[in-house]
Design an enzyme around this catalytic site. Structure first.
Site, PDB file in Angstrom:
ATOM      1  N   PHE B 123      31.625 -21.532  45.118  1.00  0.00           N
ATOM      2  CA  PHE B 123      32.395 -20.669  44.218  1.00  0.00           C
ATOM      3  C   PHE B 123      32.530 -19.295  44.844  1.00  0.00           C
ATOM      4  CE2 PHE B 123      32.211 -17.620  40.582  1.00  0.00           C
ATOM      5  CZ  PHE B 123      33.338 -18.030  39.880  1.00  0.00           C
ATOM      6  N   GLU B 365      25.066 -13.196  39.403  1.00  0.00           N
ATOM      7  CA  GLU B 365      25.517 -13.770  38.131  1.00  0.00           C
ATOM      8  C   GLU B 365      25.251 -12.810  36.962  1.00  0.00           C
ATOM      9  OE1 GLU B 365      26.005 -17.607  37.457  1.00  0.00           O
ATOM     10  OE2 GLU B 365      25.497 -18.353  39.448  1.00  0.00           O
TER      11      GLU B 365
END
Lengths: 258, 404
Positions: B123, B365
């Site tokens: 990703f 994140e």
């Protein structure tokens, strides 16, 4: 081909087994599938992968034995059966009689596979006793099955013995006990885990098997903890390396170590 | 309310634990020292089905629920963060996004091989100059006929050099009034012309993992590889983070457990002043805090997993699970070193690796600071989660487990 694998629930290898009030106990340590039985399951699965057929996991013991059977199902066994109204005692000939009767009730069995031994009793005789009850050959310490012909009812096995490897030809049906060399047991597969969690495990009683247990001929008359060892430490010192070594040697002679 | 895990959950947990202890524990220190990812890890995780654990069987996965994904991540990171990171990017940030946003064609083409573990996915959101400020990215995608042409660089990308597919978010409409409408998401096949990758070395932790960069130079991507609508990239990226953060929170819970277990073992073994050190109250206090952290982190991620199963939006709950668990794992690993004394400071024991590994998750994140702002925003009423065009599908056992 129909293979029955004997599965036993035993205390975890890390459990501390002690004697309390004349009884063996491992406290609240977890119970697991006998590690040797995982090798037996692996052998059975490999044999059916090569020759076709089904694998039935069979356990004799308390209800909690379901856990060990479910592990075997998750590894890939097709079915599992529990004989539960008999609590295993040290007299393996009684267990063997129950196992033999269950194998006969299953019917058309070509092979019964045991682990080399169970890690609680460590007797390593139940397989052979079961074979004796069934009137089948007992092939122990099997490390490989180089040839198997279900139609001709013949089997060739390799035994791992102290002297090396021994090749033995036998006939089916037969009882095998499996050693580590056969191959590392596979992990339960995810699909197997799901199947095992949904599996209905039939429970048979001695009445279902149509047998009565023989009298106990083996019992543990007295069980006790081994005496505790007294361990003391002493550091041997001297002014030089030679002096230290001489002092150490004297002590080792005095203690009759050398 | 039922706090019991199902037989399936327990079976998966046990199997993954056995895998890590048998196959990873003996080699992890060596690879961590070498700063190299063991080459067997990805194929082995694929073979065991771990890479598709919570994807429906019809899409090549194993058909387990979202709670199982959390449990798997806890087990993996209790061994080493490297393993959990694989699940965060391959599953949480990529495969689950295709499950949520992808067309049926995209699911067949990309999700099926990913869930089977035949293809590995990563990703790409972060850039050399942009982290938290996602909307400020500079990598672009420009429409050219039926294709898009991608240019730019993504940085700090886990599995950048290992992945076959990347889900990347690019600037497509810099002039959009609302900065959130400027981005679009694409699935890029990594063997496309113009894609180059490299690994980053010298990281503090996750040294046995692969972290790198991806550069795009006039990379042509067909419009069929666009995930979601044009201008929907920001919302897709945020939904990816809801899943990635879940895996990070669950994994950090495993890291707390590992620190706790190591500390308990050592506290029993090591003696000082004639007693095992577990008898000293200040050691007990450290262990008590680790127990508290573990229990809280576990409840928080399991709640988020349960909400995912129900199909309920869980951005707030996942954020708090990730924030709490990662901060607590850093603290637990640090205290585990303290319990181990000088030995904890050397790589003879695992706890120094735990501390190095724990720090990354406090940053990626969503930094802990971002999660604090989010939680304050919810509490103050400044922040509300609007509905998405496509929500993560609720777990439906029948649909998930059916062959087709």
């Amino acid at each position: 081909m129909k293979i029955v694998v004997r599965i036993k629930l035993v205390p975890d290898t890390a459990a501390k087994v002690v004697v309390e009030d004349g009884q063996v106990t491992w406290g609240d340590a977890p119970l697991v599938i006998n590690p040797w039985d995982e090798f037996a399951v692996e052998a059975a699965l490999q044999l059916t992968e090569q020759h076709g057929g089904e694998v039935i996991a069979l356990s004799v013991g308390e209800e909690s034995s379901r856990e060990a059977l479910k592990h075997a199902l998750a590894m890939g066994c097709n079915e599992a059966i529990l004989v539960s109204d008999y609590v295993i005692d040290p007299d393996t000939q009684r267990t063997a009689k129950v196992l033999a009767a269950a194998v006969e009730k299953i019917g058309d069995v070509d092979l019964v596979i045991f682990g080399k031994q169970s890690i609680d009793g460590d007797n390593a005789v139940t397989g052979t006793q079961t074979a004796r009850n069934l009137g089948w050959p007992s092939l122990t310490l099997v490390s490989a099955v180089p040839a198997l012909d279900v139609d001709a009812k013949t089997i060739r096995i390799e035994r791992a013995v102290e002297e090396g490897r021994q090749v033995v030809d036998g006939v089916l049906p037969a009882v095998l006990s499996i050693v580590k060399d056969y191959g590392e047991p596979r992990y339960p597969s995810f699909i197997g885990i799901r199947k095992a969690s949904k599996a209905e495990i039939p429970v048979w009683s001695l009445e279902d098997l149509g047998i009565e247990l023989p009298n106990v001929v083996v019992s543990w008359s007295e069980i006790m903890n081994p005496p505790q060892r007294e361990v003391t430490n002493e550091i041997v010192q001297g002014d030089s390396v030679e002096e230290t070594a001489a002092a150490l040697a004297d002590k080792l002679f005095a203690e009759k170590v050398l | 309310m039922d706090f019991n895990l199902s037989e399936e959950h327990l079976g998966v947990q046990k199997m993954v634990r056995e895998f890590t202890q048998k196959e990873i524990a003996p080699v992890i220190k060596e690879y961590d020292r070498k700063q190299e990812m063991p080459s067997f890890i990805l194929p082995r995780m694929a073979e065991l089905g771990i890479l598709g654990i919570n994807i429906p069987v019809r899409y090549g996965g194993q058909g387990f629920d979202y709670i199982t994904l959390g449990l798997v991540c806890e087990e993996l990171e209790a061994m080493d963060s490297t393993l959990r990171v694989i699940m965060s990017v391959h599953m949480g940030l990529n495969s689950m996004a295709i499950l949520q946003w992808g067309t049926e064609e995209q699911k067949q083409k990309f999700l099926v091989p990913q869930a089977k573990g035949e293809k590995v996915a990563c990703f790409g959101l972060t850039e050399p100059g942009v982290g938290t400020d996602v909307a400020g990215m500079s990598s672009t995608a420009k429409k050219d006929g039926d294709d898009w042409v991608l240019n730019g660089e993504k940085m700090w990308i886990s599995l950048a050099t290992k992945a076959d597919h990347a889900l990347v978010v690019m600037l497509t409409n810099p002039d959009a009034k609302d900065s959130h409408d400027r981005l679009t998401a694409f699935i890029v096949e990594m063997d496309s012309k113009g894609v180059t990758t490299g690994d980053i070395h010298g990281k503090l932790g996750v040294r046995a993992g692969s972290t790198g960069w991806i550069a795009f130079q006039d990379v042509r991507v067909p419009d069929a590889n666009r995930l979601g609508e044009e201008g929907e990239g920001f919302r897709i990226a945020m939904s990816c983070l809801d899943n990635g953060r879940y895996t990070v929170g669950a994994g950090a819970t495993g890291l707390i457990r590992a620190s706790l277990d190591a500390s308990v073992n050592y506290a029993h073994q090591r003696e000082a002043f004639g007693r095992e050190i577990g008898k000293f109250q200040l050691v007990q206090q450290k262990i008590a805090y680790m127990v508290q952290s573990y229990e809280m982190a576990r409840l928080l991620y399991l709640r988020a997993g349960w909400m995912k199963n129900q199909g309920v939006r869980n951005t707030r709950e996942t954020s708090i699970a990730k924030w709490f668990a990662t901060d607590a794992s850093f603290q637990a690993a640090s205290e585990a070193i303290q319990v181990h004394g000088a030995y904890g400071y050397s790589d003879e024991y695992d706890v120094e690796r735990y501390l190095r590994n724990s720090k990354g998750a406090v940053i990626y994140e969503g930094t802990s600071e971002v999660h604090q702002l989010m939680q304050a925003g919810y509490a103050l009423g400044y922040r509300k989660d609007g509905p998405l065009r496509k929500e993560l599908p609720a777990y439906d056992a029948e649909f998930w487990q059916e062959e087709k």
